[in-house]
Design a protein around this motif. Structure first.
Motif, PDB file in Angstrom:
ATOM      1  N   HIS A  80     -36.652  20.598 -13.175  1.00  0.00           N
ATOM      2  CA  HIS A  80     -36.892  19.177 -12.953  1.00  0.00           C
ATOM      3  C   HIS A  80     -38.140  18.758 -13.727  1.00  0.00           C
ATOM      4  CE1 HIS A  80     -33.946  19.290  -9.684  1.00  0.00           C
ATOM      5  NE2 HIS A  80     -34.519  20.427  -9.327  1.00  0.00           N
ATOM      6  N   LYS A 127     -27.516   4.502  -9.746  1.00  0.00           N
ATOM      7  CA  LYS A 127     -27.626   5.936 -10.015  1.00  0.00           C
ATOM      8  C   LYS A 127     -28.877   6.293 -10.804  1.00  0.00           C
ATOM      9  CE  LYS A 127     -25.036   9.856 -11.870  1.00  0.00           C
ATOM     10  NZ  LYS A 127     -23.755  10.284 -12.532  1.00  0.00           N
ATOM     11  N   HIS A 131     -32.045   8.434  -9.395  1.00  0.00           N
ATOM     12  CA  HIS A 131     -32.386   9.689 -10.066  1.00  0.00           C
ATOM     13  C   HIS A 131     -33.870   9.706 -10.438  1.00  0.00           C
ATOM     14  CE1 HIS A 131     -31.952  13.312 -12.394  1.00  0.00           C
ATOM     15  NE2 HIS A 131     -32.369  12.715 -13.491  1.00  0.00           N
ATOM     16  N   GLU A 183     -32.441   5.495 -19.009  1.00  0.00           N
ATOM     17  CA  GLU A 183     -32.897   6.687 -18.301  1.00  0.00           C
ATOM     18  C   GLU A 183     -34.389   6.949 -18.478  1.00  0.00           C
ATOM     19  OE1 GLU A 183     -30.942   8.031 -22.218  1.00  0.00           O
ATOM     20  OE2 GLU A 183     -30.561   6.588 -20.610  1.00  0.00           O
ATOM     21  N   SER A 200     -37.755  10.283 -14.893  1.00  0.00           N
ATOM     22  CA  SER A 200     -37.341  11.670 -15.033  1.00  0.00           C
ATOM     23  C   SER A 200     -37.263  12.045 -16.505  1.00  0.00           C
ATOM     24  CB  SER A 200     -35.970  11.871 -14.370  1.00  0.00           C
ATOM     25  OG  SER A 200     -35.027  10.982 -14.927  1.00  0.00           O
TER      26      SER A 200
END
Length: 223
Positions: A80, A127, A131, A183, A200
């Motif tokens: 991660h 989503k 995330h 993202e 992320s």
């Protein structure tokens, strides 16, 4: 099997695992490059030897930028990475509020139509936001009044639905959203710890760090 052969196989396995972990860890910019970049920006660089978390700070300001890597991809395939900008400014007395990306018009329309399908569409649209948010100790609810807002959708604990009202209008945030892959756009979080921007993924471009710092400071100024 001869014990010496077993020992060789064990050692080879450990070396291989270490190389795999190193390759996974270096999926983004190297620590050396980040350190040099931080110096050119006038930021202090430090790294936690136990966790490997990199911390960047401006000694004349209250913010901290962390580049975080957790997990062991060589063992369980799970790693991660995330980047977090944080300032204690803008802390809420209790609860939490999260500001995510604006929802597509079709998703909003289907959500407003109601029913199980509408809720499934809403969850799918969130989503990327969920995330980037990752784990949270708060029970967040989607503020449906913000579902169609071009400034972003809000998830909050009861009573904190308006905590993002000013930030939804931030010009720098709108610019980052229009020039950055979805993202890589950070979610914005307010809770008793202060104001946090979190996204992320690894750091692919060092200029992304200055973009995140500038955005955090701009949002903090709005508060």
């Amino acid at each position: 099997m001869d014990i010496s052969v077993i020992a060789i196989l064990v050692i080879a396995s450990l070396i291989g695992s270490g190389l795999i972990a190193l390759a996974i860890r270096r999926g983004g910019q190297s620590d050396e490059k980040i350190q040099v970049f931080a110096r050119t920006q006038g930021w202090r660089y430090s790294q936690d030897p136990q966790t490997g978390t990199t911390r960047l700070r401006d000694l004349k300001d209250d913010w901290t930028l962390q580049i975080i890597f957790t997990g062991d991809g060589a063992v369980d395939g799970m790693t991660h990475r995330r980047v977090e900008w944080h300032s204690p400014h803008g802390a809420l007395p209790e609860g939490e509020a999260v500001l995510g990306m604006p929802l597509p018009e079709k998703s909003v329309a289907m959500m407003q139509a109601g029913g199980a399908i509408g809720q499934q569409i809403l969850q799918a649209s969130l989503k990327a936001t969920l995330h980037a948010l990752g784990k949270t100790g708060f029970d967040l609810r989607i503020d449906e009044d913000t579902a169609g807002d071009p400034g972003g959708v809000v998830m909050a604990t009861p009573g904190q639905e308006t905590a993002m009202n000013t930030l939804r209008k931030n010009v720098t945030l709108a610019d980052v959203r229009s020039t950055t892959k979805t993202e890589a756009v950070p979610v914005i979080i307010r809770n008793p710890d202060g104001l946090t921007l979190r996204r992320s993924g690894a750091v692919k471009d060092l200029q992304d760090l200055t973009v995140m710092v500038d955005l955090g400071k701009s949002l903090r100024d709005d508060l």
